[in-house]
Motif scaffolding. Structure first.
Motif, mmCIF file in Angstrom:
data_model
loop_
_atom_site.group_PDB
_atom_site.id
_atom_site.type_symbol
_atom_site.label_atom_id
_atom_site.label_comp_id
_atom_site.label_asym_id
_atom_site.label_seq_id
_atom_site.Cartn_x
_atom_site.Cartn_y
_atom_site.Cartn_z
ATOM 1 N N ALA A 77 0.837 -1.198 0.000
ATOM 2 C CA ALA A 77 0.000 0.000 0.000
ATOM 3 C C ALA A 77 0.875 1.252 0.000
ATOM 4 C CB ALA A 77 -0.924 -0.006 1.208
ATOM 5 N N LEU A 124 2.478 1.892 -3.359
ATOM 6 C CA LEU A 124 1.525 2.450 -4.311
ATOM 7 C C LEU A 124 1.332 3.953 -4.062
ATOM 8 C CD1 LEU A 124 -0.355 1.411 -6.616
ATOM 9 C CD2 LEU A 124 -2.190 1.458 -4.931
ATOM 10 N N LEU A 125 1.221 4.322 -2.770
ATOM 11 C CA LEU A 125 1.053 5.740 -2.428
ATOM 12 C C LEU A 125 2.269 6.544 -2.874
ATOM 13 C CD1 LEU A 125 -0.383 5.314 1.181
ATOM 14 C CD2 LEU A 125 -1.662 6.053 -0.838
ATOM 15 N N GLN A 160 2.006 6.935 -6.619
ATOM 16 C CA GLN A 160 0.933 7.851 -7.016
ATOM 17 C C GLN A 160 1.110 9.239 -6.402
ATOM 18 O OE1 GLN A 160 -2.413 5.636 -5.514
ATOM 19 N NE2 GLN A 160 -2.716 4.541 -7.436
ATOM 20 N N LYS A 212 0.559 10.186 -3.452
ATOM 21 C CA LYS A 212 -0.552 10.553 -2.567
ATOM 22 C C LYS A 212 -0.002 10.714 -1.152
ATOM 23 C CE LYS A 212 -4.467 8.672 -5.063
ATOM 24 N NZ LYS A 212 -5.242 7.449 -5.283
ATOM 25 N N GLU A 254 -1.033 12.309 1.409
ATOM 26 C CA GLU A 254 -1.963 12.451 2.518
ATOM 27 C C GLU A 254 -1.934 11.245 3.458
ATOM 28 O OE1 GLU A 254 -5.984 12.525 1.290
ATOM 29 O OE2 GLU A 254 -6.722 13.230 3.242
ATOM 30 N N LEU A 255 -1.866 10.048 2.868
ATOM 31 C CA LEU A 255 -1.920 8.835 3.682
ATOM 32 C C LEU A 255 -0.541 8.284 4.024
ATOM 33 C CD1 LEU A 255 -4.830 6.808 2.041
ATOM 34 C CD2 LEU A 255 -4.839 7.958 4.249
ATOM 35 N N VAL A 268 0.521 7.688 7.730
ATOM 36 C CA VAL A 268 -0.162 6.589 8.389
ATOM 37 C C VAL A 268 0.463 5.252 7.998
ATOM 38 C CG1 VAL A 268 -2.377 5.471 8.701
ATOM 39 C CG2 VAL A 268 -2.276 7.926 8.410
ATOM 40 N N TYR A 269 0.757 5.097 6.708
ATOM 41 C CA TYR A 269 1.349 3.836 6.260
ATOM 42 C C TYR A 269 2.803 3.701 6.694
ATOM 43 C CZ TYR A 269 -2.828 2.193 4.062
ATOM 44 O OH TYR A 269 -4.105 1.730 3.879
ATOM 45 N N GLN A 320 2.502 2.362 10.091
ATOM 46 C CA GLN A 320 2.148 0.937 10.096
ATOM 47 C C GLN A 320 3.317 0.050 9.710
ATOM 48 O OE1 GLN A 320 -0.323 0.211 11.823
ATOM 49 N NE2 GLN A 320 -2.016 -0.386 10.511
ATOM 50 N N LEU A 328 -9.764 2.013 4.687
ATOM 51 C CA LEU A 328 -8.729 2.453 3.745
ATOM 52 C C LEU A 328 -8.056 1.241 3.118
ATOM 53 C CD1 LEU A 328 -6.935 5.265 5.796
ATOM 54 C CD2 LEU A 328 -8.490 5.556 3.838
ATOM 55 N N SER A 329 -7.880 1.267 1.817
ATOM 56 C CA SER A 329 -7.172 0.202 1.120
ATOM 57 C C SER A 329 -6.678 0.742 -0.218
ATOM 58 C CB SER A 329 -8.098 -0.999 0.917
ATOM 59 O OG SER A 329 -7.449 -1.969 0.137
ATOM 60 N N PRO A 330 -5.506 1.400 -0.211
ATOM 61 C CA PRO A 330 -5.007 2.024 -1.431
ATOM 62 C C PRO A 330 -4.932 1.043 -2.607
ATOM 63 C CG PRO A 330 -3.643 2.656 0.442
ATOM 64 C CD PRO A 330 -4.596 1.610 0.929
ATOM 65 N N PRO A 337 -9.372 8.208 1.524
ATOM 66 C CA PRO A 337 -10.296 8.971 2.374
ATOM 67 C C PRO A 337 -11.528 9.467 1.616
ATOM 68 C CG PRO A 337 -8.045 9.677 2.729
ATOM 69 C CD PRO A 337 -8.003 8.722 1.584
ATOM 70 N N GLU A 353 -6.253 -3.383 8.014
ATOM 71 C CA GLU A 353 -6.947 -2.270 7.354
ATOM 72 C C GLU A 353 -7.714 -1.433 8.388
ATOM 73 O OE1 GLU A 353 -7.212 -5.419 6.392
ATOM 74 O OE2 GLU A 353 -6.279 -5.481 4.399
ATOM 75 N N THR A 367 -5.208 0.637 10.340
ATOM 76 C CA THR A 367 -4.694 1.764 9.567
ATOM 77 C C THR A 367 -5.734 2.876 9.496
ATOM 78 O OG1 THR A 367 -3.550 0.125 8.222
ATOM 79 C CG2 THR A 367 -3.520 2.373 7.422
ATOM 80 N N LEU A 400 -5.925 4.652 12.767
ATOM 81 C CA LEU A 400 -4.755 5.521 12.922
ATOM 82 C C LEU A 400 -4.967 6.846 12.181
ATOM 83 C CD1 LEU A 400 -2.063 4.818 14.325
ATOM 84 C CD2 LEU A 400 -1.133 4.225 12.088
ATOM 85 N N TYR A 401 -5.471 6.718 10.953
ATOM 86 C CA TYR A 401 -5.709 7.904 10.129
ATOM 87 C C TYR A 401 -6.792 8.794 10.751
ATOM 88 C CZ TYR A 401 -7.115 10.797 6.176
ATOM 89 O OH TYR A 401 -7.439 11.857 5.369
ATOM 90 N N LYS A 421 -5.653 10.648 13.774
ATOM 91 C CA LYS A 421 -4.826 11.805 13.434
ATOM 92 C C LYS A 421 -5.671 13.022 13.038
ATOM 93 C CE LYS A 421 -2.003 11.693 10.063
ATOM 94 N NZ LYS A 421 -0.976 12.360 9.307
#
Ligand SMILES: [Zn+2]
Lengths: 367, 194
Positions: A161, A164-165, A168, A170, A172-173, A176-177, A180, B108-110, B116, B144, B147, B150-151, B154
């Motif tokens: 994940a 990929l972010l 891309q 991205k 914003e996330l 968080v990742y 994790q 969430l699952s990119p 979001p 998931e 995560t 967590l988001y 925040k």
């Protein structure tokens, strides 16, 4: 006891064959290409749900057939029976059934009959890529702590994940990742560190007993994240390489980049050992894996030994066999001209393997 | 394809139903009295026609806003955030929680393209203002769910509101002896001071 019977259908050259076992030690004797290793592969797939020789089910299904299966019946000390069936299909995903019920998580299978396989490809654990070294130690950890598998699965999810972010862009996330990956990754790192410490004790001991080499061996865990005391430190290491991660569109640090070194008297064994010595080390690695499992779980493993003794000289063969751990059941393969009688016990069952058929040898056959 | 095969095919598209159970249900319906089948068909079409998504919390109800959102006796200072509308049913069945809900509509699952914007997070942020003082995150204990929690933690914390996650751990009445290691680990992590 272990496997009491096996039934094959279109499993490589094992077209339509069934075998029954009533011993804890089984020898399969035959020329190459007759079906010995196919039987070992089938046993392995009943324990792990996958093959150690191929990722493609099609390779296993006999040519021109659509399906293939192997069914094994396991009998435990209280003589209660369990059936495991692995069915392979040419055009859909394989199915694993335990007592007629489809299982959806491989974890449920792994706990039924823990197995250690000795195979020719084990050399990769010594001289292969960091990925193959991690594969060996991941397996060692899963054998004694099944929940480690969950951590690995979750880790691989959050890393994909995050990658990929990064690709891309991205952002914003991303935080968080990163959090994790750091948290789950730190947990994996701790598990590996703790395991290697215990594993080294067992490994050094059997290296001394079987290798007959004078030096000291040890495995050094070389994690991608150095000096981490908590997931927060892992996170700060990750944040330091954030620019590089963004540039490459991938997570460039973490347990998926860990490696392991084999040091012999402080030197890298891979660069100083001969091919024969590397082979020997790979066999001792498996011996240690089996002992480690037995010592830390109190359970006895199933051992699959495919042509291992062939690789060793006479003295080391003896040392190897005498230093195997207690096992639930062991399957050995031999070529017809090998001196397998030297390793046999009173209770050993010997099968002659020819053109995909198994025939139990009686006393008259041997003498 | 005959009508029976079509019915089996439609059933097997439903979650949790394989080909086998789909055909078992289809054959069962063939043997069932016609008025009972009519009642079933009626229930399915009615639910689809009358149930609406609540514009506030995302729950399914006959009215918009839903009875939970419009109930003056509920505590409107706290919002419990859940993954799916069916989770509300589970929590409501305990009769313990008296606050409001917010349905995310997933996690969430990119990899599956769920960020979001695909969840009801904008709607949540609009709701987070007085009288709301607290958010309880009740996503599932999956990677998931973690995560997502967590988001949410925040972004909600940035608004100055108290955020917590429901404790995950040992089931009440359960024996530690029979709990798996992961459950014990989680319970340890979520321990409370006495
Ligand atoms: Zn509502």
């Amino acid at each position: 006891m272990g496997f009491a019977s096996l039934r094959f259908s279109n499993y490589r050259n094992l077209e339509n064959e069934s075998i029954t076992f009533s011993s804890e030690q089984i020898f399969l004797i035959g020329e190459n290409g007759q079906g010995k290793t196919n039987c070992i592969e089938a046993l392995y797939s009943l324990c792990y749900g996958s093959s150690f020789r191929t990722h493609n089910d099609r390779d296993i299904i006999k040519l021109d057939e659509d399906t293939s299966y192997v069914v094994g019946t396991i009998v435990d000390e209280e003589s209660s029976e369990q059936d495991i069936c692995v069915s392979l299909f040419a055009n859909k995903k394989k199915e694993i059934l335990v007592n007629g019920k489809k299982i959806h998580d491989r974890k449920d299978l792994l706990q039924i009959i823990p197995c250690v396989v000795f195979s020719h490809d084990d050399l990769e654990f010594i001289k292969g890529t960091p990925a193959s070294k991690r594969k060996f130690f991941n397996q060692t950890l899963c054998l004694y702590d099944i929940y480690y598998l969950d951590a690995l699965r979750n880790y691989s999810k959050v890393v994909s994940a995050r990658n990929l972010l990064l690709k891309q862009r991205k952002n914003e996330l991303l935080d968080v990742y990163t959090h994790q990956v750091a948290e789950i990754g730190f947990h994996i790192q701790m598990q590996r560190r703790e395991m290697i410490e215990k594993f080294n004790i067992v490994f050094r001991d059997y290296f001394k007993k079987v290798s007959r080499l004078p030096g000291e061996i040890s495995i050094v865990y070389s994690p991608s994240w150095k000096q981490t005391e908590s997931y927060e430190t892992a996170m700060s290491i990750m944040n330091k390489s954030i620019n590089r991660d963004m540039q490459y569109g991938t997570t460039t640090t973490g347990p998926h980049r860990d490696t392991f070194l084999f040091l012999y008297d402080g030197k890298d064994f891979c660069s100083i050992g001969s091919t024969g010595q590397l082979r020997l080390l790979s066999i001792i690695l498996r011996v240690a894996q089996a002992h480690f499992f037995h010592e830390y779980t109190g359970k006895k493993p199933l051992l699959l030994l495919d042509d291992v003794l062939l690789e060793l000289d006479k003295k080391r063969r003896e040392l190897f066999v005498n230093n195997l751990p207690e096992y639930e059941q062991a399957f050995f393969t031999f070529l017809p001209d090998e001196d397998y009688n030297a390793f046999k016990r009173d209770t050993t069952e010997i099968f002659r393997v020819e053109k995909g058929r198994f025939r139990l040898w009686t006393k008259q056959d041997i003498f | 394809m005959n009508s029976l095969e079509r019915l089996i095919q439609e059933f097997s598209k439903l979650p949790g139903l394989g080909k086998k159970s789909a055909s078992r249900i289809a054959y069962h319906l063939l043997k069932t009295d016609e008025h009972k089948v009519d009642a079933l068909v009626n229930a399915i079409t009615t639910v689809k026609k009358t149930l609406k998504e609540c514009g506030v919390c995302g729950n399914y109800a006959d009215s918009n806003p839903c009875p939970l959102c419009s109930d003056p006796h509920r505590d409107n200072s706290v919002i419990c955030i859940v993954e799916e509308a069916r989770d509300i049913l589970t929590i409501e069945a305990t009769h313990e929680y008296k606050g409001l809900y917010h349905v995310l509509g997933g996690v969430l699952s990119p990899i599956q393209g769920i960020g979001p914007n695909e969840l009801r997070i904008r709607e949540l942020l609009i709701r987070i203002q007085p009288p709301v003082q607290e958010c309880i995150i009740a996503t599932n204990p999956t990677v998931e769910g973690d995560t997502t929690a967590l988001y949410l933690g925040k972004i909600v914390k940035d608004t100055g509101i108290v955020v917590s996650r429901i404790a995950l751990g040992l089931p009440v009445g359960g024996d530690i002896e029979y709990a798996d290691r992961l459950t014990i680990l989680q319970a340890m992590k979520a321990r409370t001071r006495l």
